[in-house]
Design an enzyme around this catalytic site. Sequence first.
Site, PDB file in Angstrom:
ATOM      1  N   LYS A  55      35.482  38.152  41.215  1.00  7.22           N
ATOM      2  CA  LYS A  55      34.497  39.029  40.585  1.00  7.22           C
ATOM      3  C   LYS A  55      33.118  38.380  40.544  1.00  7.22           C
ATOM      4  CE  LYS A  55      38.002  41.264  37.725  1.00  7.22           C
ATOM      5  NZ  LYS A  55      38.162  42.408  38.566  1.00  7.22           N
ATOM      6  N   CYS A  56      32.745  37.735  41.617  1.00 12.66           N
ATOM      7  CA  CYS A  56      31.487  37.002  41.724  1.00 12.66           C
ATOM      8  C   CYS A  56      30.589  37.693  42.760  1.00 12.66           C
ATOM      9  CB  CYS A  56      31.798  35.569  42.166  1.00 12.66           C
ATOM     10  SG  CYS A  56      30.354  34.528  42.489  1.00 12.66           S
ATOM     11  N   GLY A  57      29.299  37.534  42.608  1.00 17.60           N
ATOM     12  CA  GLY A  57      28.373  38.074  43.605  1.00 17.60           C
ATOM     13  C   GLY A  57      28.581  37.477  44.983  1.00 17.60           C
ATOM     14  N   THR A  59      31.604  36.802  46.205  1.00 16.87           N
ATOM     15  CA  THR A  59      32.951  37.143  46.656  1.00 16.87           C
ATOM     16  C   THR A  59      33.000  37.676  48.087  1.00 16.87           C
ATOM     17  OG1 THR A  59      33.678  37.490  44.389  1.00 16.87           O
ATOM     18  CG2 THR A  59      35.033  38.482  46.105  1.00 16.87           C
TER      19      THR A  59
END
Length: 180
Positions: A55-57, A59
């Site tokens: 759930k990371c930018g 990803t």
Amino acid sequence: MKKFAFLILSAVFMSFSGFSQESIYDFKVETIDGEEFNFSDYKGYKILIINTASKCGFTPQYEQLEEIYKDFKDQKFIIVGFPSNDFMKQEPGTNEEIAEFCQKNYGVTFPMMAKVSVKGSEQCDLFNFLTDSERNGASSQEVKWNFQKFLIGRDGQLEMVISPKIKPTDAEITNWISAN
């Protein structure tokens, strides 16, 4: 002068006592499926170790990681992913949920390990090695964010640490993989 003499004697002793610096080959870790992954099985490989989060930018880097893995895996190159929930709780899932996410959304075929901590008091031993120059012989640095890349040479030693912002397909990384 005494300190200098001590350092020389220490170096001589270590060279005769069989002391050797740690390498990636000293580590065994658990895969996302609960199996043992032994880095010594990859002697002579170039290894890209990366901490990941679903759930990371950053990803979408999974897609580029899979691309370079497919392009270079036949040239003694491997990527080893380590999910971590250390940055803003961006990897909250279980190992099973993470594996499903990686496969379903990005078709990940490179080895993924069990979720670990990459910083702080709970930091796993492998990431302690990767971030401590006294252990890795190269550099000390904190893991700054998800998708930080650690490039391990064919001799099992840390060669470079690449920012999470740098895409896996960047020439700096692909040229490193291609170089003997």
